[in-house]
Design a protein around this motif. Sequence first.
Motif, PDB file in Angstrom:
ATOM      1  N   THR A   1      41.554  73.265  52.338  1.00 15.21           N
ATOM      2  CA  THR A   1      41.239  74.211  53.408  1.00 15.21           C
ATOM      3  C   THR A   1      40.538  73.460  54.534  1.00 15.21           C
ATOM      4  OG1 THR A   1      40.074  76.269  53.960  1.00 15.21           O
ATOM      5  CG2 THR A   1      39.048  74.872  52.285  1.00 15.21           C
ATOM      6  N   PHE A   2      40.916  73.768  55.770  1.00 14.96           N
ATOM      7  CA  PHE A   2      40.331  73.160  56.962  1.00 14.96           C
ATOM      8  C   PHE A   2      39.792  74.277  57.850  1.00 14.96           C
ATOM      9  CE2 PHE A   2      43.664  70.409  55.438  1.00 14.96           C
ATOM     10  CZ  PHE A   2      43.164  69.125  55.566  1.00 14.96           C
ATOM     11  N   ASP A   3      38.666  74.004  58.523  1.00 14.67           N
ATOM     12  CA  ASP A   3      38.069  75.081  59.308  1.00 14.67           C
ATOM     13  C   ASP A   3      38.755  75.296  60.645  1.00 14.67           C
ATOM     14  OD1 ASP A   3      37.103  72.825  60.627  1.00 14.67           O
ATOM     15  OD2 ASP A   3      35.179  73.753  61.102  1.00 14.67           O
ATOM     16  N   ARG A   4      39.556  74.308  61.118  1.00 12.20           N
ATOM     17  CA  ARG A   4      40.312  74.499  62.355  1.00 12.20           C
ATOM     18  C   ARG A   4      41.359  73.400  62.471  1.00 12.20           C
ATOM     19  NH1 ARG A   4      36.517  73.067  67.440  1.00 12.20           N
ATOM     20  NH2 ARG A   4      38.449  73.667  68.460  1.00 12.20           N
ATOM     21  N   THR A   5      42.315  73.590  63.383  1.00  9.04           N
ATOM     22  CA  THR A   5      43.329  72.577  63.669  1.00  9.04           C
ATOM     23  C   THR A   5      43.347  72.326  65.169  1.00  9.04           C
ATOM     24  OG1 THR A   5      45.195  74.073  64.108  1.00  9.04           O
ATOM     25  CG2 THR A   5      44.717  73.552  61.801  1.00  9.04           C
ATOM     26  N   ALA A   6      44.185  71.396  65.598  1.00  8.45           N
ATOM     27  CA  ALA A   6      44.289  71.072  67.013  1.00  8.45           C
ATOM     28  C   ALA A   6      44.937  72.199  67.811  1.00  8.45           C
ATOM     29  CB  ALA A   6      45.083  69.780  67.201  1.00  8.45           C
TER      30      ALA A   6
END
Length: 364
Positions: free
Chosen positions: A37-42
Amino acid sequence: MNIRTLLIGVFGASAAVLAYGQSSVTLYGLLDVGGATFDRTATSTSRLNKLNSDTGSSSRWGVRGTEDLGSGVSVFFNLESPIDMKNGVAGGGASSGACNAAAGCATATAPSFWRRNAVVGLKGAFGQVALGRYGTAAIAKQGGVISATPSGINTGFGLAVLSQGIGNDFWNSNQIRYDSPKLGGFDFALSVAAGEGLSGRNLGGNVRYMQGPIAVSLSVQKDEDLAGKSVTWTMLSGSYDFGTFKLHAGADKMDNSNGVVGFVHSSLWTLGGSFKATPALTLAAQYWAVKEKVGPSSTSKLVVLNAFYALSKRTSLYALAGFVDNKDLGLSPLWGNGNFGGSGNVIVTNAKNNGLALGIRHLF
């Protein structure tokens, strides 16, 4: 000479020939996949949840073999292909130094099935000589010294040097590489590729000292693009094993004052350590800082936390967490296939973001 003596001689000679011709072929691999899980992307501020492959170590399968030629000399080969564990794809470009996808080099952008290794060579008391596509001498002897994370070199070492362009030198095509035997606590290696007009020329080497608890590794690599412009990088790393605790440190300098495409004029330093909490559980943490030297200099930072639990000699569970504070040069918080392009791009410049992965690694 009687018949019995003749037969014994013939069978003895035949046995010697067969012994010299003994060969072995091994199928092997490493599989690394987990949920992340990542908190945001580009491209989005919303959280990204995905199946992440290669978070710690690159998934791969291959075939390797040897044949005994006698007198302590043997021939060896190795064919190795990557695997994206999310979908089974074995694609990927075959970057070779300054001949890389960013530079628009056709050799680099074409899919290559055996892009990790396609090599054959000879080895013996003199060392080892390998010909083909192979890991460069400058990188091959660095990962185990500079990186503290037991799950593998991808999240941490791989991410940091990828941002500098050194990822283009993990493997090079059209290469001849020599690895020396152990000389006391020292060994050295040298690799060279003429380029053949298809890819950039490159030359690199490593000198390493490993004795008792101490390891020190020094690498230098020079790459030349098809226009004749060159880029040079130098890397020094060391580790000290205290027993249950192991300390790692390193630094590099990327000199790209000539503006070779695919490389960033920059420097790096890192400090990390691992702690053997139990025979099966290892905990590790490492800090990475990459300073970009083009225009107003800025430093992007990455902190990696790793827990690695061995279920057996071949199978392990891991947790990897990455936290980045990026400036103009962006680092991903976690490595993973599909993490560096399109809507899944998790490299966010001039911002902070993080990622967490729980996965499994299996060797066969």
